[in-house]
Design an enzyme around this catalytic site. Structure first.
Site, short mmCIF file in Angstrom:
data_model
loop_
_atom_site.label_atom_id
_atom_site.label_comp_id
_atom_site.label_asym_id
_atom_site.label_seq_id
_atom_site.Cartn_x
_atom_site.Cartn_y
_atom_site.Cartn_z
N LEU A 91 85.80 -15.80 18.81
CA LEU A 91 85.10 -16.99 18.21
C LEU A 91 85.90 -17.84 17.08
O LEU A 91 86.61 -17.27 16.40
CB LEU A 91 83.96 -16.47 17.45
CG LEU A 91 83.05 -15.37 18.27
CD1 LEU A 91 81.77 -15.06 17.62
CD2 LEU A 91 82.38 -16.39 19.59
N GLY A 136 86.18 -11.91 21.01
CA GLY A 136 85.50 -12.68 22.16
C GLY A 136 86.47 -12.66 23.54
O GLY A 136 85.82 -12.92 24.59
N ASN A 158 87.40 -5.64 17.99
CA ASN A 158 87.85 -5.34 16.57
C ASN A 158 87.30 -6.10 15.39
O ASN A 158 87.51 -6.22 14.18
CB ASN A 158 89.44 -5.90 16.39
CG ASN A 158 89.63 -7.27 16.48
OD1 ASN A 158 89.03 -8.00 17.03
ND2 ASN A 158 90.55 -7.72 15.62
N GLU A 159 85.64 -6.14 15.72
CA GLU A 159 84.84 -6.99 14.67
C GLU A 159 84.77 -6.20 13.35
O GLU A 159 84.81 -7.12 12.38
CB GLU A 159 83.54 -7.31 15.22
CG GLU A 159 83.49 -8.40 16.27
CD GLU A 159 84.06 -8.17 17.55
OE1 GLU A 159 83.99 -9.07 18.64
OE2 GLU A 159 84.55 -6.96 17.91
#
Length: 290
Positions: A91, A136, A158-159
């Site tokens: 994103l 994303g 990996n957020e």
């Protein structure tokens, strides 16, 4: 009768597309579509420098390209990148940092749409992952049916490394590829898999030495459906994927509300602020050395 019921169900799963005209200042198309005359397979290349970060315009362009590929009766879709080093960086964080609230709602709705469009695409799909694919980028790849990756790259959701929690439907996309126990650990760790690790756990299906080889392998996968009736194949795919999709379709407004609230939270905004400040410091440092 059965076919009619299936078609009615599938029509309910179609994404609600929030079209937005691309800026007139954008002279270079954000996605490139090429159809091979011999194979009938379309290649959709992400083309938003420098790293194909997903903003509203790029995601709408992806949706429009998928619609184009489905309508021109291509035999399959290969998703790849015009960038030799990055497949998709995820994103666009500029959309999330101190956001305009109406634009943020539009952004998240289009993010839902792009996943639905690719996840439910009526033709066979494969990803030729020719660069880094975090967050994303990984989501786009897992929405495809097959993945071929170049060596010494990374892929994963990996957020959590950035104080962000992936929404439920993003997690489900991961769970459709990885075993639950492995997916849970990777999600909570914010793990990025190397190409070799991704092959070992089944996150990718093949490793190819070059982009050309990756595209060829994706074409071979799509060609494996030559004996399958296209409509029956499409309906079967969508029926199999329906349960995951329904979890988003059933409460799109709730998902949007929950994610908008989280994006606006001090935890995430402070984290993004720190990230952008670090980028500024790095830029100043480079400028001072030049």
């Amino acid at each position: 009768m059965l076919r009619s019921k299936i078609l009615d169900t599938i029509s309910l799963l179609k994404p609600v597309i929030h079209r937005r005209c691309m800026s007139s200042a954008s002279k270079v198309p954000l996605t490139l579509v090429e159809v091979d005359d011999k194979s009938g397979i379309a290649t959709l290349s992400l083309n938003r420098p420098p790293v194909n970060s997903l903003n509203i315009d790029l995601m709408n362009s992806i949706i429009e390209s998928i619609t184009q590929i489905e309508s021109n009766k291509s035999r399959g879709l290969i998703l790849t990148s015009a960038n030799d080093r990055v497949f998709c960086a995820g994103l666009d964080l500029n959309e999330l940092h101190k956001p305009n609230q109406e634009r943020l709602k539009e952004f998240w709705a289009v993010f839902q749409d792009v996943w639905l469009a690719l996840h439910l695409c009526s033709v066979p799909t494969a990803a030729a992952i020719n660069g880094q694919a975090p967050a994303g980028g990984c989501l786009l790849a897992t929405a495809c049916e097959y993945r071929v990756m170049l060596p010494q790259m990374n892929i994963g959701l990996n957020e959590t490394q950035f104080a962000y929690m992936a929404p439920k439907w993003v997690m489900l996309s991961y769970l459709s590829v990885l075993p639950r126990r492995l997916a849970e650990r990777a999600l909570t760790q914010g793990k990025l898999f190397t190409t070799a690790e991704a092959l070992e756990v089944g996150l990718v299906d093949e490793i190819a030495a070059t982009k050309e080889d990756a595209l060829a392998n994706c074409s071979t996968f799509i060609g494996s459906f030559i004996k399958a009736n296209p409509l029956a194949r499409s309906l079967t795919k969508k029926q199999i994927r329906e349960s995951d999709v329904q979890k988003l379709i059933a409460d799109r407004a709730g998902d949007l509300k929950e994610c908008v609230e989280y994006i606006n939270s001090p935890l995430l905004q402070e984290g993004l602020g720190t990230y952008f400040e670090a980028l500024k410091q790095k830029s100043r440092s480079k400028a001072g050395k030049s």
